[in-house]
Design a protein around this motif. Structure first.
Motif, PDB file in Angstrom:
ATOM      1  N   PRO A 206       1.123  -0.688  -0.309  1.00 22.82           N
ATOM      2  CA  PRO A 206       0.001   0.181   0.353  1.00 22.82           C
ATOM      3  C   PRO A 206       0.947   1.139   0.037  1.00 22.82           C
ATOM      4  O   PRO A 206       2.292   0.984   0.464  1.00 22.82           O
ATOM      5  CB  PRO A 206      -0.408   0.228   1.355  1.00 22.82           C
ATOM      6  CG  PRO A 206      -0.395  -0.562   2.102  1.00 22.82           C
ATOM      7  CD  PRO A 206       0.686  -1.958   0.872  1.00 22.82           C
ATOM      8  N   PRO A 207       0.264   2.488  -0.396  1.00 17.59           N
ATOM      9  CA  PRO A 207       0.767   3.162  -0.197  1.00 17.59           C
ATOM     10  C   PRO A 207       1.571   4.157   0.908  1.00 17.59           C
ATOM     11  O   PRO A 207       0.406   3.474   2.075  1.00 17.59           O
ATOM     12  CB  PRO A 207       0.013   4.367  -0.445  1.00 17.59           C
ATOM     13  CG  PRO A 207      -1.246   3.937  -1.747  1.00 17.59           C
ATOM     14  CD  PRO A 207      -0.653   2.474  -1.376  1.00 17.59           C
ATOM     15  N   GLY A 208       2.915   4.555   1.146  1.00 15.55           N
ATOM     16  CA  GLY A 208       3.767   4.497   1.784  1.00 15.55           C
ATOM     17  C   GLY A 208       4.317   3.715   2.548  1.00 15.55           C
ATOM     18  O   GLY A 208       5.542   3.713   3.772  1.00 15.55           O
ATOM     19  N   ALA A 209       4.235   2.341   2.244  1.00 13.42           N
ATOM     20  CA  ALA A 209       4.522   1.015   3.310  1.00 13.42           C
ATOM     21  C   ALA A 209       6.154   0.679   2.623  1.00 13.42           C
ATOM     22  O   ALA A 209       6.442   0.960   0.888  1.00 13.42           O
ATOM     23  CB  ALA A 209       3.916   0.005   2.836  1.00 13.42           C
ATOM     24  N   PHE A 210       7.472   0.793   3.374  1.00 11.83           N
ATOM     25  CA  PHE A 210       8.686  -0.161   2.869  1.00 11.83           C
ATOM     26  C   PHE A 210       8.324  -1.596   1.827  1.00 11.83           C
ATOM     27  O   PHE A 210       7.615  -1.934   2.816  1.00 11.83           O
ATOM     28  CB  PHE A 210       9.351  -0.165   3.817  1.00 11.83           C
ATOM     29  CG  PHE A 210      10.941  -0.237   3.927  1.00 11.83           C
ATOM     30  CD1 PHE A 210      11.614   0.345   3.139  1.00 11.83           C
ATOM     31  CD2 PHE A 210      11.551  -1.422   3.733  1.00 11.83           C
ATOM     32  CE1 PHE A 210      12.917   0.091   2.896  1.00 11.83           C
ATOM     33  CE2 PHE A 210      12.563  -1.698   3.640  1.00 11.83           C
ATOM     34  CZ  PHE A 210      13.242  -0.893   3.028  1.00 11.83           C
ATOM     35  N   GLY A 211       9.286  -1.537   0.906  1.00 16.65           N
ATOM     36  CA  GLY A 211       9.321  -2.804   0.105  1.00 16.65           C
ATOM     37  C   GLY A 211      10.496  -2.076  -0.935  1.00 16.65           C
ATOM     38  O   GLY A 211      11.023  -2.201  -1.321  1.00 16.65           O
TER      39      GLY A 211
ATOM     40  N   ALA B  85      15.591  -1.436  -2.652  1.00 16.51           N
ATOM     41  CA  ALA B  85      14.054  -0.579  -1.671  1.00 16.51           C
ATOM     42  C   ALA B  85      13.381   0.142  -1.382  1.00 16.51           C
ATOM     43  O   ALA B  85      14.165   1.720  -1.325  1.00 16.51           O
ATOM     44  CB  ALA B  85      14.365  -1.391  -0.208  1.00 16.51           C
ATOM     45  N   GLY B  86      12.524   0.609  -1.072  1.00 21.41           N
ATOM     46  CA  GLY B  86      11.644   2.292  -0.719  1.00 21.41           C
ATOM     47  C   GLY B  86      10.455   1.681  -0.676  1.00 21.41           C
ATOM     48  O   GLY B  86       9.898   1.189  -0.094  1.00 21.41           O
ATOM     49  N   THR B  87       9.433   3.377  -0.874  1.00 18.11           N
ATOM     50  CA  THR B  87       7.856   3.512  -1.013  1.00 18.11           C
ATOM     51  C   THR B  87       7.498   4.023  -2.441  1.00 18.11           C
ATOM     52  O   THR B  87       8.218   4.519  -2.233  1.00 18.11           O
ATOM     53  CB  THR B  87       7.904   3.917   0.327  1.00 18.11           C
ATOM     54  OG1 THR B  87       8.277   5.863   0.295  1.00 18.11           O
ATOM     55  CG2 THR B  87       8.413   3.822   1.459  1.00 18.11           C
ATOM     56  N   ARG B  88       5.994   4.102  -2.005  1.00 17.64           N
ATOM     57  CA  ARG B  88       5.691   4.877  -3.617  1.00 17.64           C
ATOM     58  C   ARG B  88       4.221   5.745  -2.703  1.00 17.64           C
ATOM     59  O   ARG B  88       3.480   4.890  -1.729  1.00 17.64           O
ATOM     60  CB  ARG B  88       4.920   3.744  -3.887  1.00 17.64           C
ATOM     61  CG  ARG B  88       4.206   4.366  -5.299  1.00 17.64           C
ATOM     62  CD  ARG B  88       3.231   3.111  -6.289  1.00 17.64           C
ATOM     63  NE  ARG B  88       2.769   2.929  -6.789  1.00 17.64           N
ATOM     64  CZ  ARG B  88       1.767   4.033  -7.300  1.00 17.64           C
ATOM     65  NH1 ARG B  88       0.992   3.070  -6.501  1.00 17.64           N
ATOM     66  NH2 ARG B  88       0.853   4.326  -8.334  1.00 17.64           N
ATOM     67  N   ASP B  89       3.711   6.705  -2.909  1.00 15.91           N
ATOM     68  CA  ASP B  89       3.115   7.660  -1.964  1.00 15.91           C
ATOM     69  C   ASP B  89       2.038   7.619  -3.201  1.00 15.91           C
ATOM     70  O   ASP B  89       1.366   6.760  -4.489  1.00 15.91           O
ATOM     71  CB  ASP B  89       3.030   9.176  -2.353  1.00 15.91           C
ATOM     72  CG  ASP B  89       3.726   9.608  -3.743  1.00 15.91           C
ATOM     73  OD1 ASP B  89       3.136   9.511  -4.795  1.00 15.91           O
ATOM     74  OD2 ASP B  89       4.585  10.731  -3.459  1.00 15.91           O
ATOM     75  N   ARG B  90       0.482   7.839  -2.612  1.00 16.87           N
ATOM     76  CA  ARG B  90      -0.571   7.879  -3.428  1.00 16.87           C
ATOM     77  C   ARG B  90      -0.038   7.824  -4.977  1.00 16.87           C
ATOM     78  O   ARG B  90      -1.845   7.627  -5.919  1.00 16.87           O
ATOM     79  CB  ARG B  90      -1.518   8.210  -2.645  1.00 16.87           C
ATOM     80  CG  ARG B  90      -2.325   7.789  -1.546  1.00 16.87           C
ATOM     81  CD  ARG B  90      -3.057   8.052  -0.376  1.00 16.87           C
ATOM     82  NE  ARG B  90      -3.106   7.565   0.495  1.00 16.87           N
ATOM     83  CZ  ARG B  90      -3.832   6.757   0.969  1.00 16.87           C
ATOM     84  NH1 ARG B  90      -4.437   5.852  -0.218  1.00 16.87           N
ATOM     85  NH2 ARG B  90      -4.002   5.855   1.980  1.00 16.87           N
TER      86      ARG B  90
END
Length: 546
Positions: free
Chosen positions: A382-387, A427-432
């Protein structure tokens, strides 16, 4: 111009066909009198080279190569500085349907040997690189079938020169080979921490991805004076300093000189560069010497790739140049697939309505879809989750990588079991809004001054010293270079870790692997930190020096 999605489809329809010919696409289809590249020397003297000259020289050289036994599918390696000779050698290779293998001129014989195969029929080398190809411990007799040098006269018995080989082939024209979109035309190599460099076959259909980034990511136009400062024997410099400008029919600069920020400013001013693509090191170095922009410099587009630029450099560049630096993200296996596009049409398509933060990688570029997967499941987080940052192969028509040469296990590790996602190893995150944010790199590779350096290669060189029992190589943060290569070394009984030994260790890396990869910082320790499974914890070593 068609919208970006349609343009991507059009390029794929042109480049991914059974009749695709690399030499025709990059050279022969363009007007003969159009300038293809401008060679710039260290003294700033310049010489324009037209597409007609490239066509004639590469056709003659291809005929000479064919007489030496080079055939479609063979490997032809180059150790040549940027400029017309490299372009001619590459185009001649592609005319024959052979595969270009670029080698950095900083490589030592051991690194060269690992990248040559039994299928390497010929190596083109600058005169000052010739000695690295002499028979020795790393390159046994017969490892190199034929050496062609760029100087006026052969340096060894049996060698040929570019001019001599071209003269021999001038009367026997070669038809540009049609190899098709799935055939490899370049063999790159990529590094990591777990082993030696792996071969990355680049198929002809990758030209669509390179053209898309050239247009939408860099926004190079026919009116631009375009300059990519990266080494064309590395991925970014080859894909977008040599291949994509030739593909698009755009003039590009090739500076044959060592890096110097003052020289960069001179080239920008004297040659009227309007579109600059460079590694972060270039921008950091310019910031160290440049407070106000000389009036004769008028760059309209700035791009960076290799690692994220910090917010301070981005702010400085906007203040000084009056335009932003657009950060772009990609890999040797992909080209550029994510970023902040310079082209307004691409930005409108990919931005999804939100301006990313200054530390964002940006969104997927046209022709790509990127996302973040859960840390332990192959499902989108989901948006904001580290992966794990990945590329959606099913919805990325420009995706071209299918696997490493002769490395099935490494290939499998790059894809989810169903093949749906290519895993970047980052690794990183993704916003909405779809903006990606980089957090960490999984493979411990060191990004220093635009080079990607694998700890394994440097450690292997250090272990050749009789005083060394163990070595761990890692990166340390640096304001200009991004990272500096560092090493912690465990010595054998009776050895003394002093400045003299440290310099000996630097020299062994220079001579046994590559002159750009020697450790600037060396520390000596009684043991290395390890995980319960025995893996070296390089992150702990780097943290000790921060």
């Amino acid at each position: 111009m068609p919208d970006p999605a349609q343009q991507v489809r059009d390029w794929l329809a042109t480049y991914d066909t059974p009749t695709a010919s690399v030499a025709e696409l990059l050279c022969d289809r363009h007007p003969r009198d159009r300038v293809a590249l401008t060679d710039v020397g260290a003294d700033l003297a310049a010489r324009d080279v037209t597409y007609g000259e490239l066509a004639d020289r590469s056709a003659a050289l291809a005929a000479g190569m064919a007489a030496e036994g080079v055939r479609a599918g063979d490997d032809v390696a180059t150790m040549v500085a940027r400029g017309a000779d490299l372009a001619v050698a590459a185009l001649a290779t592609w005319r024959l349907g052979a595969v270009h293998v670029p080698l950095l001129t900083t490589f030592a014989p051991s690194a060269i040997a690992h990248r040559l195969t039994p299928g390497t029929r010929l190596v083109v080398a600058d005169d000052d690189q010739r000695a690295k190809l002499d028979p020795g411990p790393d390159l046994p007799e017969g490892s190199v079938s034929r050496v062609v040098t760029t100087g006026e006269a052969p340096l060894r018995e049996g060698d040929r020169t570019l001019a001599g080989l071209a003269a021999a082939g001038a009367g026997a024209p070669v038809t540009a080979a049609a190899v098709g979109g799935g055939s490899p035309f370049v063999l790159m190599h990529t590094v990591g921490s777990a082993g030696p460099a792996k071969g990355v076959p680049v198929p002809v259909r990758a030209l669509a991805a390179f053209h898309a980034y050239h247009r939408f990511g860099l926004d190079v136009t026919g009116d631009d004076v375009y300059w990519n400062t990266s080494d064309p024997s590395g991925a970014y410099g080859l894909y977008h300093g040599l291949i994509s400008p030739l593909l698009a029919g755009h003039r590009t600069l090739h500076l044959d000189a060592g890096f110097d920020p003052e020289l960069v400013l001179d080239v920008l001013a004297i040659h009227g560069v309007t579109n600059l693509a460079a590694a972060p090191t270039v921008y950091r170095s310019l910031r160290a010497i440049l407070k106000t922009l000389p009036p004769e410099i008028a760059v309209r587009r700035l791009s960076s790739a290799g690692e994220p630029l910090g917010a301070d450099v981005l702010e400085w560049a906007r203040d000084v140049f009056g335009v932003p630096v657009r950060d772009h993200y990609g890999q040797t296996e992909l080209g550029m697939c994510v970023g902040r596009p310079n082209d307004p049409a691409a930005a409108a398509e990919g931005a999804e309505g939100a301006e990313p933060g200054p530390d964002s990688l940006g969104t997927a570029l046209p022709g790509w879809r990127a996302g973040v997967l859960e840390a332990v499941a192959d499902e989108e987080a989901p948006p904001g989750a580290f992966g794990r940052i990945g590329v959606d192969t099913e919805h990325s028509p420009l995706m071209w990588f299918t696997g490493y040469r002769d490395a099935p296990a490494a290939t499998s590790a790059r894809f989810t079991p169903d093949g749906r996602w290519y895993l970047t190893g980052d690794a990183g995150t993704r916003d909405r809004a779809g903006n990606l944010y980089f957090a960490s790199r999984d493979d411990d590779a060191i990004l220093s001054a635009g080079y990607r350096i694998g700890p394994f290669d440097v450690e292997s060189a250090l272990l050749e010293h009789p005083a060394v029992e163990e070595a761990a190589v890692y990166g340390l943060p640096d304001e200009v270079h991004g990272q500096l290569v560092a090493a912690t070394v465990v010595l054998g009984e009776g050895a003394v870790g002093d400045d003299d030994l440290a310099e000996d260790l630097r020299e062994i890396v220079r001579t046994r692997f590559a002159s750009h990869a020697y450790p600037r910082h060396i520390t000596f320790a009684e043991e290395l930190p390890r995980s319960p499974s025995g893996k070296i914890r390089r992150s702990r070593l780097g943290a000790r020096r921060v």
